[in-house]
Design a protein around this motif. Structure first.
Motif, mmCIF file in Angstrom:
data_model
loop_
_atom_site.group_PDB
_atom_site.id
_atom_site.type_symbol
_atom_site.label_atom_id
_atom_site.label_comp_id
_atom_site.label_asym_id
_atom_site.label_seq_id
_atom_site.Cartn_x
_atom_site.Cartn_y
_atom_site.Cartn_z
ATOM 1 N N PRO A 194 -18.064 27.708 24.731
ATOM 2 C CA PRO A 194 -19.644 27.688 24.811
ATOM 3 C C PRO A 194 -20.209 28.062 25.955
ATOM 4 N N ALA A 195 -21.745 28.698 25.824
ATOM 5 C CA ALA A 195 -22.520 28.886 26.415
ATOM 6 C C ALA A 195 -23.114 27.643 27.504
ATOM 7 N N ASP A 196 -23.532 26.777 26.933
ATOM 8 C CA ASP A 196 -24.332 25.545 26.910
ATOM 9 C C ASP A 196 -23.266 24.600 27.453
ATOM 10 N N SER A 197 -22.463 24.364 28.074
ATOM 11 C CA SER A 197 -22.095 22.585 27.743
ATOM 12 C C SER A 197 -22.589 21.488 27.665
ATOM 13 N N MET A 198 -23.559 21.342 27.482
ATOM 14 C CA MET A 198 -24.431 19.916 27.449
ATOM 15 C C MET A 198 -24.686 20.349 25.984
ATOM 16 N N ALA A 199 -25.518 21.728 25.579
ATOM 17 C CA ALA A 199 -25.121 20.974 24.089
ATOM 18 C C ALA A 199 -24.421 21.516 23.201
ATOM 19 N N ALA A 200 -22.672 21.275 23.141
ATOM 20 C CA ALA A 200 -21.479 21.003 22.975
ATOM 21 C C ALA A 200 -21.421 19.846 22.743
ATOM 22 N N SER A 201 -20.945 19.582 24.185
ATOM 23 C CA SER A 201 -20.859 17.661 24.933
ATOM 24 C C SER A 201 -21.215 17.375 23.733
ATOM 25 N N SER A 204 -23.241 26.806 21.107
ATOM 26 C CA SER A 204 -23.871 27.581 22.146
ATOM 27 C C SER A 204 -22.775 28.801 22.134
ATOM 28 N N ALA A 205 -21.498 28.647 21.377
ATOM 29 C CA ALA A 205 -20.317 29.536 21.663
ATOM 30 C C ALA A 205 -20.703 30.917 20.635
ATOM 31 N N ARG A 206 -20.249 31.382 21.575
ATOM 32 C CA ARG A 206 -20.429 33.877 20.798
ATOM 33 C C ARG A 206 -19.698 33.422 19.928
#
Length: 244
Positions: free
Chosen positions: A170-177, A123-125
């Protein structure tokens, strides 16, 4: 109700045919061009390629990179694309006169092949440069069409010799976790099992099938148990019932 269901199916098929381009765009004239693009990381996985292992990073919401302003790394124009030999390589994606008609489809994705694991989160740009390699189309009747296969998956082209120039948080911390948890489990499996058995367990538990050897796949196919290596709705149902 039956008529309404059939009408809904017909409408869905009509809308699909109307809005989805079935013929893949031809990126062959740009083979070997050096592109600078922005994109959001939507997938990371390792895959066996020949005698080595590469990392496949999937980008969504892809656009051409023009400068560094978005990341605060300075200013200045990027060249849109260039050949490996240093030549300009023709019009760029951002050029209205480009034969392909402007930038890549923003609904499409780009596959980036890296020699080592990228230090980015899902989810990171990211902003990167890479050499464009279009997928091969079928040259003979009945041959597997790699370009059409990836077109169905909404993957437009692949980039190799990738260099990551900048990355955001990351824009979505849940996806990154969740990705970090998956990566930790993968590391534990590598430590506890041999290099021959760990890819099988990763395929069964994590859905990572890229490291499976062809010989192993053929053995499971011959035994009629290849479905064990696929995470399906049955697996999720069993897990859900157990948690419930």
């Amino acid at each position: 109700p039956l008529f309404a269901a059939l009408a809904g199916i017909a409408a869905a098929v009509w809308l699909t045919v109307l809005f989805i381009p079935w013929s893949p765009r031809d990126y062959e004239p740009l083979r070997g061009s050096r592109l600078f693009v922005d994109g959001t990381v939507c997938g990371l996985e390792s895959k066996r390629e020949g005698d080595g292992i590469v990392w496949r990073m999937m980008l969504s919401d892809v656009s051409r990179a023009d400068n560094f302003n978005d990341f605060g790394i300075g200013t200045g124009e990027y060249p849109g694309s260039s050949r490996d030999d240093g030549s300009a390589g023709g019009p760029t994606f951002g050029d209205p006169e480009h034969p392909l008609g402007g930038p890549p489809d923003r609904n499409g994705r780009v596959l980036c092949i890296l020699d080592q694991e990228p230090r980015v989160d899902v989810s990171a740009r990211v902003r990167l440069s890479g050499t464009l390699y279009p997928f091969q189309r079928a040259m003979n009747d009945g041959e597997f069409d790699l370009r059409l296969y990836y077109h169905i998956l909404r993957i437009e082209y692949s980039l190799r010799d990738v260099e990551i120039l900048a990355a955001s948080a990351p824009a979505d911390s849940m996806a990154a976790s969740l990705y970090r948890v998956k990566k930790s489990i993968s590391t534990v499996i590598d430590r506890c099992f041999s290099t021959r058995n760990s890819p099988v367990l990763k395929a069964m538990l994590l859905g990572e099938k890229g490291l499976l050897e062809e010989e192993t796949k053929e053995l499971y196919q011959g035994a009629g148990m290849i479905h064990i290596l696929s995470i399906s709705g049955v697996h999720l149902s069993l897990l859900g019932m157990g948690l419930f």
